[in-house]
Design an enzyme around this catalytic site. Structure first.
Site, PDB file in Angstrom:
ATOM      1  N   ARG A  57     102.620  27.267  88.842  1.00 47.62           N
ATOM      2  CA  ARG A  57     101.525  26.190  88.701  1.00 47.62           C
ATOM      3  C   ARG A  57     100.817  25.497  89.723  1.00 47.62           C
ATOM      4  O   ARG A  57      99.649  24.620  89.430  1.00 47.62           O
ATOM      5  CB  ARG A  57     102.570  25.471  87.101  1.00 47.62           C
ATOM      6  CG  ARG A  57     101.989  24.281  86.767  1.00 47.62           C
ATOM      7  CD  ARG A  57     103.192  23.759  85.845  1.00 47.62           C
ATOM      8  NE  ARG A  57     103.867  23.400  85.694  1.00 47.62           N
ATOM      9  CZ  ARG A  57     104.800  21.941  86.902  1.00 47.62           C
ATOM     10  NH1 ARG A  57     103.176  21.603  87.122  1.00 47.62           N
ATOM     11  NH2 ARG A  57     105.905  21.966  86.880  1.00 47.62           N
ATOM     12  N   TYR A 109      74.782  22.698  76.115  1.00 49.49           N
ATOM     13  CA  TYR A 109      76.335  23.643  75.061  1.00 49.49           C
ATOM     14  C   TYR A 109      76.638  22.590  74.532  1.00 49.49           C
ATOM     15  O   TYR A 109      77.510  21.376  74.661  1.00 49.49           O
ATOM     16  CB  TYR A 109      76.545  23.991  76.923  1.00 49.49           C
ATOM     17  CG  TYR A 109      78.288  24.367  75.637  1.00 49.49           C
ATOM     18  CD1 TYR A 109      77.960  26.100  75.699  1.00 49.49           C
ATOM     19  CD2 TYR A 109      79.512  24.808  76.541  1.00 49.49           C
ATOM     20  CE1 TYR A 109      78.692  26.891  74.495  1.00 49.49           C
ATOM     21  CE2 TYR A 109      80.404  25.165  75.522  1.00 49.49           C
ATOM     22  CZ  TYR A 109      79.781  26.556  74.984  1.00 49.49           C
ATOM     23  OH  TYR A 109      81.050  27.086  74.878  1.00 49.49           O
ATOM     24  N   ASP A 182      77.028  20.482  85.509  1.00 51.05           N
ATOM     25  CA  ASP A 182      77.050  22.307  85.168  1.00 51.05           C
ATOM     26  C   ASP A 182      76.577  23.632  85.888  1.00 51.05           C
ATOM     27  O   ASP A 182      75.254  23.622  85.343  1.00 51.05           O
ATOM     28  CB  ASP A 182      77.492  21.918  83.619  1.00 51.05           C
ATOM     29  CG  ASP A 182      76.874  23.561  83.223  1.00 51.05           C
ATOM     30  OD1 ASP A 182      78.020  24.673  84.023  1.00 51.05           O
ATOM     31  OD2 ASP A 182      77.408  23.580  81.973  1.00 51.05           O
ATOM     32  N   LYS A 207      81.626  33.860  82.904  1.00 55.40           N
ATOM     33  CA  LYS A 207      79.686  34.504  82.885  1.00 55.40           C
ATOM     34  C   LYS A 207      79.507  34.743  84.115  1.00 55.40           C
ATOM     35  O   LYS A 207      80.614  36.614  84.604  1.00 55.40           O
ATOM     36  CB  LYS A 207      79.175  32.786  83.184  1.00 55.40           C
ATOM     37  CG  LYS A 207      79.527  32.665  81.358  1.00 55.40           C
ATOM     38  CD  LYS A 207      78.367  30.968  80.377  1.00 55.40           C
ATOM     39  CE  LYS A 207      78.909  31.069  79.764  1.00 55.40           C
ATOM     40  NZ  LYS A 207      80.177  30.227  78.813  1.00 55.40           N
TER      41      LYS A 207
END
Length: 392
Positions: A57, A109, A182, A207
């Site tokens: 983690r 978005y 972004d 993506k």
């Protein structure tokens, strides 16, 4: 990779950097490809001392190597990998406090809009302006402004924001304002916002970076180490660091980013020209008819592989989308195969209709995400669908 090695690597062009991977210099077996360290915990030398890793983690060698490689691509001081693009934005937003204000676009978005709306519960408010107009951003800055969130190109209308000008104005007004970009649509191959003055850049690794839609990931790049430390604290505290196998998949996918994007972008240009020749309104920054063509080409080195067009009729747009045989109807973009969608009915449906209307998000807009198929087949597919819908 140490700082000196990273510095020398920056001398190479992006397409070379993307495949120049230091698999893991600390591994005694000198692997040519970064191994998957599929372990949750690591042995300690004693009860009072730990090595570089103790619990996945908090850190894992596979994730570390992926982050170092992505930092090199983004020209970032540090990169951080998390479980999705939306997780990346959520982590970034956690540096804000109640009473802080965010300036964000009107064309953005749907998932981003949803998260910003959710944060109102924490008294973090968002002011939406057309960020493609620098003067709108300038006039929106107040003493409460702590972050400016940009998408460029915007999604789905493909508008262009002047990253450099906005960053300079924001930092002149208040050096503590964090400018976030972004950069999912452009990738580090085509645009590097940190070089233009942004403080944080993030991508949906789902993506283009992975490229095959078989992975969920988010990537954050920061200009300053101190900001990276803040974000790492959030990631470690909330447990959203990217798992070893997904880190390996992301590293594996990113190696072909340049060659995939080169093919996709070239095809997108041909498709944009074809669609424009039919008389449709086409939104693509590679076209000279795009209102921000010159600005985009000052801050990026290509139009990318996402474009949109408008038909003037929601019903006609639906016929076109459903009439395509090669383009897959799907949300998202950046995959090796071509996708088609109606954002206002799909990826942006969470934005209420009245808000979409207020923000001039055209209900009929169709978004194309161009893959690596033969572009002649893609154009023929669009052509038959447009003819069936009586558009041409």
């Amino acid at each position: 990779m140490d700082r000196e090695s990273q510095k020398s690597a920056q001398q190479y062009r992006p397409a070379t950097r993307v495949v120049s991977v230091d698999a893991n210099p600390a591994d005694p077996y000198n692997p040519a490809s970064t191994p998957i360290y599929q372990t949750a915990t690591f042995k300690q030398s004693s009860a009072v001392s730990t090595g570089e890793y103790d619990y996945t983690r908090s850190g894992n060698p596979t994730r570390t190597q992926t982050e170092r490689h992505l930092a090199k691509l983004m020209d970032a001081q540090r990169a951080l990998c998390v479980t999705s693009g939306m997780t990346a934005l959520d982590v970034i937003m956690r540096v804000l406090s109640a009473g802080d204000e965010v300036i964000a676009g009107v064309d953005l978005y749907g998932g981003t809009n949803r998260l910003l709306k959710f944060l109102e519960k924490s008294k973090i408010n968002t002011v939406h302006v057309d960020t493609c107009l620098v003067e709108n951003v300038t006039s929106a800055i107040t003493s409460q402004t702590k972050m400016i969130l940009l998408e460029t190109p915007t999604n789905p209308l493909i508008g262009v924001c002047d990253i450099k000008a906005i960053a300079e104005i924001a930092h002149a007004r208040n050096e503590e304002i964090i400018v976030v970009v972004d950069n999912t649509m452009m990738t580090p191959i085509l645009q590097r916002p940190l070089e233009l003055g942004a403080d944080i850049v993030y991508h949906s690794g789902t993506k283009y970076l992975s490229g095959h839609h078989d992975l969920m990931a988010g990537v954050i790049g920061v200009k300053k180490e101190a900001l990276g430390d803040q974000l790492y604290f959030v990631i470690n505290s909330t447990g959203v660091g990217l798992a070893p196998f997904e880190s390996w998949l992301l590293m594996r996918g990113v190696k072909t980013l340049a060659v995939r994007l080169e093919k996709q972008q070239a095809s997108a240009m041909k498709i944009a020209n074809y669609l424009e020749s039919t008389g449709l309104k086409v939104n693509y920054p590679g076209l000279k008819s795009h209102p921000s063509y010159e600005l985009h080409n000052k801050q990026a080195c290509g139009g990318g592989a996402v474009l949109s067009f408008e038909t003037g009729s929601t019903m006609v747009s639906q016929q076109i989308v459903e009439g395509c045989k090669l383009f897959t109807i799907s949300v998202s973009f950046g995959c090796v195969n071509s996708l088609i969608s109606m954002p206002c009915r799909m990826s942006h449906a969470s934005i209420p209709p009245e808000v979409r209307k207020e923000r001039n998000l055209a209900e009929d807009v169709i978004r194309l995400c161009v893959g690596i198929e033969d572009v002649r087949d893609l154009i023929e597919d669009l052509d038959q669908s447009l003819r069936a819908a009586n558009v041409i």
